[in-house]
Every structure is written in C-alpha cells, then in structure tokens.
Design a protein around this motif. Structure first.
Motif, PDB file in Angstrom:
ATOM      1  N   GLU A   1       0.820  -1.212   0.000  1.00 47.03           N
ATOM      2  CA  GLU A   1       0.000   0.000   0.000  1.00 47.03           C
ATOM      3  C   GLU A   1       0.852   1.261   0.000  1.00 47.03           C
ATOM      4  N   GLY A   2       2.173   1.122   0.202  1.00 45.82           N
ATOM      5  CA  GLY A   2       3.093   2.247   0.119  1.00 45.82           C
ATOM      6  C   GLY A   2       3.231   3.081   1.366  1.00 45.82           C
ATOM      7  N   ARG A   3       2.550   2.725   2.454  1.00 47.06           N
ATOM      8  CA  ARG A   3       2.614   3.545   3.667  1.00 47.06           C
ATOM      9  C   ARG A   3       3.751   3.140   4.608  1.00 47.06           C
ATOM     10  N   LEU A   4       4.260   1.917   4.453  1.00 51.09           N
ATOM     11  CA  LEU A   4       5.356   1.441   5.295  1.00 51.09           C
ATOM     12  C   LEU A   4       6.572   1.115   4.444  1.00 51.09           C
ATOM     13  N   LEU A   5       7.735   1.287   5.050  1.00 52.11           N
ATOM     14  CA  LEU A   5       8.990   0.899   4.439  1.00 52.11           C
ATOM     15  C   LEU A   5       9.708  -0.002   5.432  1.00 52.11           C
ATOM     16  N   ALA A   6      10.202  -1.141   4.963  1.00 48.95           N
ATOM     17  CA  ALA A   6      11.009  -2.027   5.808  1.00 48.95           C
ATOM     18  C   ALA A   6      12.468  -1.839   5.425  1.00 48.95           C
ATOM     19  N   THR A   7      13.340  -1.862   6.421  1.00 54.91           N
ATOM     20  CA  THR A   7      14.778  -1.787   6.177  1.00 54.91           C
ATOM     21  C   THR A   7      15.455  -2.962   6.859  1.00 54.91           C
ATOM     22  N   ALA A   8      16.541  -3.431   6.258  1.00 54.41           N
ATOM     23  CA  ALA A   8      17.354  -4.508   6.820  1.00 54.41           C
ATOM     24  C   ALA A   8      18.728  -3.935   7.110  1.00 54.41           C
ATOM     25  N   SER A   9      19.377  -4.456   8.148  1.00 56.21           N
ATOM     26  CA  SER A   9      20.665  -3.881   8.535  1.00 56.21           C
ATOM     27  C   SER A   9      21.632  -4.934   9.042  1.00 56.21           C
ATOM     28  N   GLU A  10      22.907  -4.600   8.908  1.00 61.55           N
ATOM     29  CA  GLU A  10      23.968  -5.435   9.457  1.00 61.55           C
ATOM     30  C   GLU A  10      23.944  -5.450  10.981  1.00 61.55           C
TER      31      GLU A  10
END
Length: 184
Positions: free
Chosen positions: A76-85
């Motif tokens: 839906e474009g309202r959330l962004l997920a990020t992955a990290s070291e």
C-alpha cells in the motif's frame, strides 16, 4: 549497466547546480540502452510525469546501528522495511519518516533481505545467520520458527505477486516456501 528490459536509468543534479541542495530536483528517466552523453557524461532531462522522475526529499531514516543492506515498500506504500547489518529489520512510516514499533530482532547476524507479501500481512527477513524469519508487520511480532536449510547467509527474498509463495536465495541456491497470511 542496462536493467532487465535493456534500459538504463541515470540521474544528475538539477540544472545549474554543482551538488545536490535542499529541495533540488533530481531526475531519472528511462531511455535507450545506450546512454545519452553530454561532454562524455551520462545525462537526463526533466521528465513530464512522476513515473519518469523522482523528487528526492530531505527525509533521512536513521536508527540502525549498522549498514542498511535492503529496503522494501509495503504494497500500500505507507510502510517501508529496512534490513541492517546490526541484526535487525525496522519498519518506518513513509509519510513521516518515523519508526514503527521496536526493531524486529531475532537474527543472530546481519539482516540482508526484506520483502512484504502482496497483501502486506507478512514481512520476510533473511540474514547472514542462514535463516528467513516471518513477521506480522502490524503487530511487530515474529511468526513461528525461522526457516532454515541454507548453506550460506541469505542474499535476497521476494514474494510471488499472485500467490503465497516466498523465494529466498543464499548465493548458491534458491528455496521456495509456501506462506500463509490466514489468521486463526
């Protein structure tokens, strides 16, 4: 380098600027496989539609303590997920740039991949610990046991667009998993 359709994407600072400045437009346009050159430098022109141009904002999402390795928008474009070291995935509100809930922790090493299911009810994260974890992004909770059986750390993950199928890759093999977003 050409993309999957043989097209190239390029961007340059707004006309008349030497470097990006606050609020400057940067354009990106798809063109023929060969770049358009001006003084031997690839260039683009302003685009006429949002599909052909990006307005880079000043939003900076900070909170991870390690390098960010992957990003994925919810359908839906309202959330962004990020992955990290740093071993976590995080969820962000796109409109405000604010963090949603606590970090999604559970991997024993860096997280290298994130992917939302087509209905947005599942988030998959893949890590250097050779596992895939499934999350309920609305609740911020881990679902079930980690998916295992990889030889190397995970490099990528993606859901099929029209069925509950998750693909995950560790560099030497791809595994397919059936995922369900049904609630009991």
């Amino acid at each position: 380098m050409p993309g999957p359709n043989g097209l190239r994407a390029a961007s340059v600072p707004a006309a008349g600027t030497k470097a990006l400045r606050r609020g400057a437009w940067v354009t990106a346009a798809l063109g023929p496989p060969e770049p358009v050159l001006r003084n031997d430098v690839p260039v683009t022109e302003y685009a006429d539609s949002p599909r052909q141009a990006l307005n880079l904002t000043d939003a900076v999402l900070s909170g991870h303590t390690g390098n960010v390795t992957a990003v994925a928008f919810a359908p839906e474009g309202r959330l962004l997920a990020t992955a990290s070291e740093d071993g976590t995935a995080r969820l962000w509100r796109v409109a405000t740039g604010s963090l949603v809930g606590a970090p999604l922790a559970g991997h024993r090493d860096g997280v290298r991949a994130v992917a939302f299911s087509p209905d947005g009810r599942l988030l998959a994260s893949g890590g250097r610990d050779r596992t895939v974890r499934l999350w309920d992004p609305a609740a911020g909770l881990s679902l079930g046991s980690p998916l295992t059986g990889f030889v190397n750390g995970l490099k990528s993950a993606a859901f099929a667009p029209d069925e509950p199928l998750l693909a995950s890759a560790d560099g030497s093999r791809v595994r397919l998993w059936r995922a369900s977003t049904e609630r009991a």
